[in-house]
Scaffold this active site. Sequence first.
Site, PDB file in Angstrom:
ATOM      1  CD  GLU A 272      26.563  39.949  -2.893  1.00 40.58           C
ATOM      2  OE1 GLU A 272      26.486  38.744  -2.590  1.00 40.58           O
ATOM      3  OE2 GLU A 272      25.665  40.778  -2.644  1.00 40.58           O
TER       4      GLU A 272
ATOM      5  CG  ASP B 236      28.673  36.396  -1.757  1.00 34.08           C
ATOM      6  OD1 ASP B 236      28.954  35.716  -0.754  1.00 34.08           O
ATOM      7  OD2 ASP B 236      27.578  36.307  -2.328  1.00 34.08           O
TER       8      ASP B 236
ATOM      9  CE  LYS C  31      25.255  33.791   0.154  1.00 32.90           C
ATOM     10  NZ  LYS C  31      25.920  35.008  -0.350  1.00 32.90           N
TER      11      LYS C  31
ATOM     12  CE  LYS D 197      21.368  36.244  -6.597  1.00 34.82           C
ATOM     13  NZ  LYS D 197      22.577  35.866  -5.846  1.00 34.82           N
TER      14      LYS D 197
END
Length: 327
Positions: free
Chosen positions: A193, A218, A242, A138
């Site tokens: 991302e 995302d 996801k 991250k």
Amino acid sequence: MYTLTWKRYRRPFRQPLVTGHGTWDAREGILVRLEDCDGRIGYGEVAPIPWFGTETIESAAIQLSLLGSTVNPEVMGLIPGSYPCCRAAVGAALTDLVGPGYPRGKRLPVAALLPAGQTAFSVLEERLNLGFLTAKLKIGMGDPDQEKDRVERLCRLLPEGGGLRLDANGILDAARAAVWLEFVADLPVEFIEQPVPPEDVEALLGLAADFPTPIALDESVVRVDDLKRWRDRGWPGLYVIKPALAGDPDELQMEIGQDEVFVFSTAMETAIGHRGSLRAAFQSASKRALGFGVGAFFADQVDEPFLSSDRVGGIDLEFQWKRLTGS
């Protein structure tokens, strides 16, 4: 008709997961169980992430209560699109009951999610020793110079063929995102991302056109309908999917088809949710590393550098149900 049973669970993280949306201390969700009159059973998992735009765990519980304890095969038509995680969970359970068998004979690499701070180095070294080649970090939450130094040092640890994924969770503005994309241009960074917020469509398109490092959407493509809109725009980059958040698994599979521009990722589900989410990955043509290497955050989970559809399809779901719900 099917008997519907559901139970809530709570799994504390071994260490808090720090993201651009804040600190996450525990994963809470709902396990779903459908049983037909012949005793066949299907399982699914409601694993919402409200800051991604899904329902909350409380609203999901209300929605499941409204379905009642007995449902018919058309139950998906009773779950509104504003409850994508409920649709994903019930859809996964129905697929186990009435759909084709779990896909077999496929093996995919796994990307390891690194914790924030200095711990990232020891975790990466540990994962590399286990055979991982891809890791994810991250960014955008601390001092940018320190973060860039950390990224450079992590990249130096990677073996030949290894790659690092950087995830900003949409908290950068276009100017800072451009600085990052320029910085990583010559580093073994697979993609950045969601560098800017989902609503900043023009910035995303401009950044994707201006820099060589791919951008992966995302938060922009949480649901199947989101994915359709970006594909209609001709998005030139990648998509992080996801499945636990996307809604009806059948609709998701139809939209994905056999394109190779997808990266499949966990929503920090349990093994029951993983099995449903990974079905989409194993049915696809994508060979990119799965974003399921989150074992560093759970005391009861061990990561492996590769996952096979045969092994995942063979998960003992009844055992997992009892273990996670205490029943």
